[in-house]
Design a protein around this motif. Structure first.
Motif, PDB file in Angstrom:
ATOM      1  N   LEU A 183       0.828  -1.210   0.000  1.00 57.65           N
ATOM      2  CA  LEU A 183       0.000   0.000   0.000  1.00 57.65           C
ATOM      3  C   LEU A 183       0.858   1.254   0.000  1.00 57.65           C
ATOM      4  N   ARG A 184       2.092   1.148   0.509  1.00 55.56           N
ATOM      5  CA  ARG A 184       3.027   2.277   0.489  1.00 55.56           C
ATOM      6  C   ARG A 184       3.261   2.776  -0.927  1.00 55.56           C
ATOM      7  N   ASN A 187       1.566   5.841  -2.678  1.00 49.10           N
ATOM      8  CA  ASN A 187       2.088   7.199  -2.497  1.00 49.10           C
ATOM      9  C   ASN A 187       3.607   7.137  -2.631  1.00 49.10           C
TER      10      ASN A 187
END
Ligand SMILES: *[C@@H]1O[C@H](CO)[C@@H](O)[C@H](O)[C@H]1NC(C)=O
Ligand SMILES: *[C@@H]1O[C@H](CO)[C@@H](O)[C@H](O)[C@H]1NC(C)=O
Ligand SMILES: *[C@@H]1O[C@H](CO)[C@@H](O)[C@H](O)[C@H]1NC(C)=O
Length: 388
Positions: A183-184, A187
């Motif tokens: 999920l990092r 961004n």
């Protein structure tokens, strides 16, 4: 005649259609599944048992459990030779009861395997997969899903290995104090991969003979793992990012590193990892397989269904009974040879597992790693005793 095959045959040139009739294809795939174990890299049945039955299986008929994607009857129809069952705990358990939740999961899997001794049998090595397959039973292996199950402890890692787990997915959809998750990458700016302690975890897994699984981790972590591991690594359930740009999938430069590492990517069925629109079919799975083997070679692909780990599956692959339909589709429509299919369904995984076992033997002289992660590096210490 199976509708899919009928459509397939109709779309081929008359000459090709004459060579591969549906009956021939059924025969070829049937023989294949008797000769080589189909090894599925990831199944979340145990999570369904937890979510729906609070881990109670004594009154549950796992021969015929039609509410979920997986039961023994359909595993047999699907020609499953070996199943790696996910030992999973949700990220909400991190810094709290993750070790307990994972052990309960492991216990559930062990209990259901022992409940059906004529069909299922635990397997802890590549050789046991082969032996169990010869006896006509389905090998059951354990894979830890989520490094948070370790609670940042190398001791817990060693004990999980002793309990029989043979791969660990380094994260689920949450960071641990030593590795970042996919999920990092939504961004993505300067995402860190593995910390020094994370590299110790990889080295200890190499020493133990536990396969490193990079599904769910961040791209930076993939690159760090591939630079650290001295054994081949896997993606137990991930696809091509080029075809489906989802952070759970793998970018081409990482796939090329995976080839150098002699590792394996096991293609997975959740629709949104096949096509970000969420609409997928058997041909989408074939597209990912084809794209990846053309990029890095047929020795590096496998199957990791994620049955019972996703609500959304491709048309034609609705449950564990459908694996032969995928194989027939590849054989008839995409001109895969039997040799390619043998590698895909099981030989590649067996080779990787054997390499991991060999590396472990070669590291016999290495002492178990003893570093402890300081409490100052935990995100939340509320549930920790000061002296631990
Ligand atoms: C399997 O379960 C379904 C749903 O409960 C039931 O309708 C069916 O009769 C069962 N089949 C067998 C063979 O027990
Ligand atoms: C990404 O950035 C947005 C906006 O800054 C933030 O709300 C979100 O939590 C971030 N997501 C992750 C996974 O870090
Ligand atoms: C830390 O964990 C405790 C216990 O689970 C929880 O009540 C608390 O909200 C957490 N603190 C933070 C900052 O997440």
């Amino acid at each position: 005649m199976h509708l899919l095959i009928l459509m397939a045959v109709l779309s081929m040139s008359p000459a090709a259609a004459a060579i591969i009739s549906s009956n021939d294809a059924d025969q070829v795939i049937g023989d294949l599944l008797k000769r080589v174990p189909l090894i599925d890299g990831h199944n979340d049945l145990a999570h369904q048992i937890f979510a729906r039955k609070k881990n109670k299986i004594n009154d549950l008929d796992l021969q015929n459990w039609t509410e979920v994607h997986t039961d023994i009857k359909r595993m047999k129809q699907g020609g499953v030779g070996a199943q790696i069952w996910a030992v999973y705990a949700g990220c909400s358990t991190q810094y709290r009861d993750a070790v307990r939740a994972c052990l309960e999961h492991l216990d559930t899997i062990q209990r259901f395997v022992y409940k059906y001794p004529n069909e299922l049998q635990m397997a802890y090595s590549s050789q046991e997969i082969t032996e169990t397959f010869k006896k006509g039973k389905i090998s059951s292996l354990l894979g830890v899903e989520g490094g948070h199950c370790l609670d940042s402890s190398l001791s817990v890692l060693r004990m999980l290995y002793q309990l029989g787990t043979r791969y660990m997915t380094l994260t689920h959809n949450c960071d641990t104090p030593w590795v970042t998750n996919n999920l990092r990458d939504r961004n993505a700016t300067n995402v860190a991969g593995l910390t020094q302690f994370g590299k110790d975890i990889i080295r200890e897994m190499n020493r133990l003979g536990m396969i490193v699984d990079m599904s769910h981790v961040s791209k930076a972590a993939m690159v760090d793992v591939l630079a650290t591991s001295v054994a081949p690594v896997i993606f137990s359930h991930s696809n091509s990012y080029k075809l489906a740009p989802h952070t759970r999938n793998v970018q081409d430069d990482v796939l090329l590193l995976l080839k150098k590492n002699k590792g394996l990517i096991m293609i997975t069925f959740p629709s949104s990892f096949l096509d970000v629109s969420g609409e997928a079919s058997i041909s989408s799975v074939a597209d990912h397989l084809e794209y990846i083997y053309k990029l890095i070679g047929i020795d590096h692909v496998g199957i990791g269904s994620d049955y019972d780990g996703t609500p959304s599956l491709p048309v034609g692959l609705e449950d564990v009974s459908k694996f032969p339909d995928l194989l027939k589709y590849l054989y008839v429509n995409r001109e895969w040879t039997v040799t390619m299919l043998e590698k895909l369904i099981g030989q590649n995984f067996l080779r990787v597992f054997q390499d991991v076992e060999r590396v472990s033997k070669s590291l016999k002289g290495m002492m178990p790693l003893e570093d402890r992660l300081p409490q100052s590096q935990l995100v939340n210490t509320t549930c920790r005793s000061a002296e631990y």
